[in-house]
Motif scaffolding. Structure first.
Motif, short mmCIF file in Angstrom:
data_model
loop_
_atom_site.label_atom_id
_atom_site.label_comp_id
_atom_site.label_asym_id
_atom_site.label_seq_id
_atom_site.Cartn_x
_atom_site.Cartn_y
_atom_site.Cartn_z
N GLU A 22 0.83 -1.20 0.00
CA GLU A 22 0.00 0.00 0.00
C GLU A 22 0.87 1.25 0.00
O GLU A 22 0.54 2.24 -0.65
CB GLU A 22 -0.93 0.00 1.22
CG GLU A 22 -2.01 -1.06 1.17
CD GLU A 22 -2.98 -0.85 0.03
OE1 GLU A 22 -3.31 0.30 -0.28
OE2 GLU A 22 -3.40 -1.86 -0.57
N THR A 23 1.97 1.23 0.74
CA THR A 23 2.88 2.37 0.76
C THR A 23 3.47 2.61 -0.62
O THR A 23 3.55 3.76 -1.08
CB THR A 23 4.01 2.13 1.78
OG1 THR A 23 3.43 1.84 3.05
CG2 THR A 23 4.92 3.33 1.89
N ALA A 24 3.87 1.54 -1.29
CA ALA A 24 4.43 1.68 -2.63
C ALA A 24 3.37 2.23 -3.59
O ALA A 24 3.68 3.09 -4.44
CB ALA A 24 4.94 0.32 -3.12
N LYS A 25 2.14 1.77 -3.48
CA LYS A 25 1.08 2.29 -4.35
C LYS A 25 0.83 3.76 -4.09
O LYS A 25 0.63 4.54 -5.03
CB LYS A 25 -0.21 1.48 -4.16
CG LYS A 25 -0.16 0.11 -4.78
CD LYS A 25 -1.51 -0.55 -4.93
CE LYS A 25 -2.33 -0.62 -3.69
NZ LYS A 25 -3.55 -1.41 -3.83
N ASP A 26 0.84 4.16 -2.81
CA ASP A 26 0.63 5.57 -2.48
C ASP A 26 1.75 6.44 -3.05
O ASP A 26 1.50 7.52 -3.58
CB ASP A 26 0.53 5.76 -0.97
CG ASP A 26 -0.76 5.20 -0.40
OD1 ASP A 26 -1.71 5.00 -1.19
OD2 ASP A 26 -0.82 4.95 0.81
N LYS A 27 3.00 5.98 -2.93
CA LYS A 27 4.12 6.74 -3.50
C LYS A 27 3.99 6.83 -5.01
O LYS A 27 4.25 7.88 -5.61
CB LYS A 27 5.45 6.09 -3.11
CG LYS A 27 5.81 6.32 -1.67
CD LYS A 27 7.16 5.71 -1.35
CE LYS A 27 7.52 5.93 0.11
NZ LYS A 27 8.81 5.35 0.43
N LEU A 44 2.89 10.03 -9.79
CA LEU A 44 2.13 10.16 -11.02
C LEU A 44 1.31 11.44 -11.03
O LEU A 44 1.25 12.16 -12.03
CB LEU A 44 1.23 8.93 -11.20
CG LEU A 44 0.48 8.80 -12.51
CD1 LEU A 44 1.45 8.68 -13.66
CD2 LEU A 44 -0.44 7.61 -12.47
N GLU A 45 0.70 11.75 -9.91
CA GLU A 45 -0.10 12.96 -9.79
C GLU A 45 0.76 14.21 -9.98
O GLU A 45 0.37 15.15 -10.68
CB GLU A 45 -0.77 13.00 -8.42
CG GLU A 45 -1.71 14.15 -8.23
CD GLU A 45 -2.39 14.10 -6.87
OE1 GLU A 45 -2.82 15.18 -6.42
OE2 GLU A 45 -2.46 13.02 -6.28
N ARG A 56 2.60 18.66 -13.49
CA ARG A 56 3.71 19.34 -14.17
C ARG A 56 3.44 19.43 -15.67
O ARG A 56 3.67 20.46 -16.29
CB ARG A 56 5.02 18.60 -13.90
CG ARG A 56 6.25 19.36 -14.37
CD ARG A 56 7.52 18.65 -13.96
NE ARG A 56 7.70 17.38 -14.61
CZ ARG A 56 8.28 17.22 -15.79
NH1 ARG A 56 8.73 18.25 -16.45
NH2 ARG A 56 8.41 16.02 -16.31
N LEU A 57 2.93 18.36 -16.25
CA LEU A 57 2.62 18.37 -17.68
C LEU A 57 1.47 19.32 -18.00
O LEU A 57 1.47 19.96 -19.06
CB LEU A 57 2.27 16.95 -18.16
CG LEU A 57 3.43 15.98 -18.26
CD1 LEU A 57 2.91 14.59 -18.62
CD2 LEU A 57 4.44 16.45 -19.29
#
Length: 120
Positions: A67-72, A77-78, A83-84
């Motif tokens: 879950e921590t990896a998914k949140d990071k 990504l956000e 930025r784009l």
């Protein structure tokens, strides 16, 4: 009905009634004790009020490494999408055109240095 059957039936009926009566009596006593305790607290707070309790501290539940990896991943990504979205694409195009033209110019200048001019 025989003697043994009558005796066991009477014993079972008496035991059941006794158990249910005692169980009901115990539940009533527990309920009465809770009511008396509540009323005692109300009366005590009227005479000597207790200070207000502090708000409960927020509690964070630790999640697993997945879950921590998914949140990071989602946070990264956000931020990249933001930025784009806020990027000046005209400026990016101009920088790319300048970079390509400088590479093209250097390549042809080196090509002229390597290949001699034809004699006239």
């Amino acid at each position: 009905m025989g003697f043994t059957t009558g005796l066991l039936g009477g014993f079972t009926l008496t035991t059941t009634l006794l158990y249910l009566s005692l169980s009901l009596h115990a539940r009533n006593r527990v309920h009465q004790a809770a009511l008396l305790h509540q009323q005692s607290l109300i009366l005590t707070n009227l005479v000597d009020p207790q200070p207000a309790l502090p708000p409960p501290a927020s509690r964070e539940v630790r999640v697993g490494i997945w879950e921590t990896a998914k949140d990071k991943w989602n946070a990264r990504l956000e931020s990249e999408v933001r930025r784009l979205q806020h990027m000046d694409w005209n400026e990016v195009r101009e920088r790319m055109e300048e970079g390509v033209s400088s590479v093209y110019r250097r390549a042809f200048e080196k090509g002229r240095e390597v290949i001699p001019d034809p004699p006239k």
